[in-house]
Design a protein around this motif. Structure first.
Motif, PDB file in Angstrom:
ATOM      1  N   THR A 262     -11.296  -0.805  16.156  1.00 16.38           N
ATOM      2  CA  THR A 262     -11.339  -1.585  14.914  1.00 16.38           C
ATOM      3  C   THR A 262     -10.774  -2.991  15.120  1.00 16.38           C
ATOM      4  N   ASP A 263      -9.945  -3.172  16.154  1.00 20.75           N
ATOM      5  CA  ASP A 263      -9.411  -4.511  16.470  1.00 20.75           C
ATOM      6  C   ASP A 263     -10.379  -5.335  17.301  1.00 20.75           C
ATOM      7  N   GLY A 264     -11.545  -4.771  17.592  1.00 18.17           N
ATOM      8  CA  GLY A 264     -12.562  -5.523  18.319  1.00 18.17           C
ATOM      9  C   GLY A 264     -12.566  -5.313  19.808  1.00 18.17           C
ATOM     10  N   LYS A 265     -11.720  -4.418  20.295  1.00 16.78           N
ATOM     11  CA  LYS A 265     -11.682  -4.162  21.727  1.00 16.78           C
ATOM     12  C   LYS A 265     -12.775  -3.151  22.099  1.00 16.78           C
ATOM     13  N   ARG A 266     -13.233  -3.246  23.317  1.00 15.10           N
ATOM     14  CA  ARG A 266     -14.225  -2.294  23.795  1.00 15.10           C
ATOM     15  C   ARG A 266     -13.509  -1.063  24.327  1.00 15.10           C
ATOM     16  N   VAL A 267     -13.977   0.072  23.875  1.00 12.38           N
ATOM     17  CA  VAL A 267     -13.347   1.342  24.226  1.00 12.38           C
ATOM     18  C   VAL A 267     -14.323   2.165  25.059  1.00 12.38           C
ATOM     19  N   ALA A 268     -13.806   2.740  26.137  1.00 13.93           N
ATOM     20  CA  ALA A 268     -14.647   3.559  26.992  1.00 13.93           C
ATOM     21  C   ALA A 268     -14.846   4.928  26.361  1.00 13.93           C
ATOM     22  N   ALA A 269     -16.074   5.448  26.459  1.00 12.65           N
ATOM     23  CA  ALA A 269     -16.364   6.772  25.911  1.00 12.65           C
ATOM     24  C   ALA A 269     -17.675   7.271  26.483  1.00 12.65           C
ATOM     25  N   GLU A 270     -17.801   8.571  26.565  1.00 14.57           N
ATOM     26  CA  GLU A 270     -19.044   9.185  26.988  1.00 14.57           C
ATOM     27  C   GLU A 270     -20.037   9.151  25.832  1.00 14.57           C
ATOM     28  N   HIS A 271     -21.301   8.876  26.159  1.00 15.04           N
ATOM     29  CA  HIS A 271     -22.321   8.867  25.112  1.00 15.04           C
ATOM     30  C   HIS A 271     -22.633  10.306  24.727  1.00 15.04           C
ATOM     31  N   PRO A 272     -22.512  10.652  23.432  1.00 14.34           N
ATOM     32  CA  PRO A 272     -22.758  12.034  23.027  1.00 14.34           C
ATOM     33  C   PRO A 272     -24.224  12.430  23.039  1.00 14.34           C
ATOM     34  N   ASP A 273     -25.116  11.451  23.013  1.00 20.22           N
ATOM     35  CA  ASP A 273     -26.552  11.737  22.988  1.00 20.22           C
ATOM     36  C   ASP A 273     -27.284  10.487  23.456  1.00 20.22           C
ATOM     37  N   SER A 274     -27.728  10.492  24.699  1.00 20.90           N
ATOM     38  CA  SER A 274     -28.320   9.288  25.283  1.00 20.90           C
ATOM     39  C   SER A 274     -29.606   8.871  24.593  1.00 20.90           C
ATOM     40  N   GLU A 275     -30.232   9.794  23.833  1.00 23.36           N
ATOM     41  CA  GLU A 275     -31.471   9.468  23.139  1.00 23.36           C
ATOM     42  C   GLU A 275     -31.224   8.760  21.802  1.00 23.36           C
ATOM     43  N   HIS A 295     -22.975   1.374  25.419  1.00 26.96           N
ATOM     44  CA  HIS A 295     -23.622   0.667  26.523  1.00 26.96           C
ATOM     45  C   HIS A 295     -22.738   0.759  27.758  1.00 26.96           C
ATOM     46  N   ARG A 296     -23.279   1.386  28.804  1.00 30.06           N
ATOM     47  CA  ARG A 296     -22.563   1.531  30.068  1.00 30.06           C
ATOM     48  C   ARG A 296     -21.176   2.135  29.854  1.00 30.06           C
ATOM     49  N   GLY A 297     -21.146   3.163  29.032  1.00 31.28           N
ATOM     50  CA  GLY A 297     -19.903   3.883  28.845  1.00 31.28           C
ATOM     51  C   GLY A 297     -18.891   3.210  27.946  1.00 31.28           C
ATOM     52  N   ARG A 298     -19.272   2.142  27.248  1.00 30.56           N
ATOM     53  CA  ARG A 298     -18.349   1.473  26.337  1.00 30.56           C
ATOM     54  C   ARG A 298     -18.969   1.370  24.949  1.00 30.56           C
ATOM     55  N   LEU A 299     -18.097   1.497  23.956  1.00 31.09           N
ATOM     56  CA  LEU A 299     -18.529   1.462  22.572  1.00 31.09           C
ATOM     57  C   LEU A 299     -18.609   0.029  22.068  1.00 31.09           C
ATOM     58  N   ARG A 300     -19.686  -0.282  21.378  1.00 32.43           N
ATOM     59  CA  ARG A 300     -19.833  -1.586  20.731  1.00 32.43           C
ATOM     60  C   ARG A 300     -20.027  -1.344  19.234  1.00 32.43           C
TER      61      ARG A 300
END
Length: 321
Positions: A262-275, A295-300
């Motif tokens: 929420t502060d605008g930082k990019r957080v790493a995470a696994e995509h729960p559904d690539s589709e 995108h590439r394991g990071r949340l936007r």
């Protein structure tokens, strides 16, 4: 602790004879809110599912508007109206005596409206023409020419029929009422389906009943009667995270990760559904934090959902229905 302002999605079963805007007005009054959003309206004649949003959950409505719809309806063959439904004025009443309205003929006319079609909306509709609603132009006697739009009708099925006599402008007319069920894309006019079936059969037609039974995964069987004062409307609000879970795959973050996001930082995470192009993010306490792309394991972040606000900040003068 200060009480939080109402926040969530409200499923309402709109009664016949009142406008969707009146339903919104009643919901504003009962929830004590200045503003409530909606994910599409129904004509006054129609009944069924309206989806309203309160508080930050209104940000989910954008993702609800385009969902597919399911309707049940009754099409009357033999009489046309200027609005293509029972609220309009009859424009022709040829009846069905001189037309082939056999089950096979009806099925051919209905089948022609299935699939991806180019549909001209009903003249008396809310579509804007040069900034003005088509129904306003039509009611003032101005010519209304609407462009065809591409819609998808995945199901259009006749579930029952009845032949009987009605009186139109003092004349008895033999008509056939067809009960139908329709699954369609957003933007489809069931009134226009009725009109075009009547045109194909040479009888004319209009809707005498229309009920929206589902919008995407949300069903009218879970909706409330907004006019019933015994219903706790606040308790009926579906939690934002529960709604998002029915629309998107969900990523769960701990409190620190959620704050970073929420502060605008990019957080790493696994995509729960690539589709899926969009995912929902919830904290471990199941509060909806936002909608994101991965995108590439990071949340936007696409849309943030702020923490609940105090009720006093959201309430204003009660809106009268």
């Amino acid at each position: 602790m200060l009480a939080s302002a109402p926040d969530g999605i409200l499923l309402v079963d709109k009664p016949q004879g009142i406008s969707s805007h009146r339903v919104v007005s009643i919901a504003r009054r009962r929830l004590g809110l200045k503003k409530i959003g909606h994910a599409g309206t129904l004509d006054p004649m129609a009944t069924g599912l309206l989806i309203l949003g309160a508080g930050p959950s209104t940000r989910l409505l954008t993702h609800l508007v385009g969902l597919g719809k399911t309707y049940t309806a009754t099409i009357r063959l033999g009489v046309s109206t200027d609005s293509d439904d029972a609220d309009g004025t009859p424009t022709a009443a040829v009846g069905v005596r001189d037309a082939d309205v056999s089950a096979d003929a009806v099925e051919r006319a209905v089948a022609a409206q299935r699939g991806t079609i180019d549909q001209v909306p009903s003249t008396v509709s809310a579509i804007k023409v040069d900034g003005r609603r088509a129904y306003d132009l039509a009611r003032k006697g101005e010519e209304v020419v609407l462009r065809a739009r591409t819609v998808t009708v995945s199901r259009f099925e006749v579930t029952g029929r009845e032949e009987h006599t009605v009186t139109v402008d003092g004349t008895d007319v033999t008509v056939v009422d067809l009960d139908v069920v329709v699954d369609c894309s957003s933007g489809t006019y069931v009134r226009a389906l009725a009109r075009d079936v009547g045109a194909a059969l040479g009888t004319g037609a209009h809707l005498t009943a229309l009920r929206r039974t589902a919008v995407g995964p949300f069903a009218v069987t879970d909706a409330v009667d907004i006019e019933d004062d015994s219903v706790d409307v606040t308790a009926a609000l579906a939690r934002p995270a529960d709604v998002a879970r029915r629309l998107f795959p969900v990523v769960t973050l701990d409190a620190a990760e959620a704050k970073d996001l929420t502060d605008g930082k990019r957080v790493a995470a696994e995509h729960p559904d690539s589709e899926a192009p969009v995912a929902a993010v919830a904290r471990e306490d199941d509060r909806l934090v936002g909608l994101v792309s991965v995108h590439r394991g990071r949340l936007r972040v696409i849309t943030n959902f702020p923490a609940p606000t105090p009720a006093s900040a959201a309430r204003g003068t009660e809106a009268r229905p």
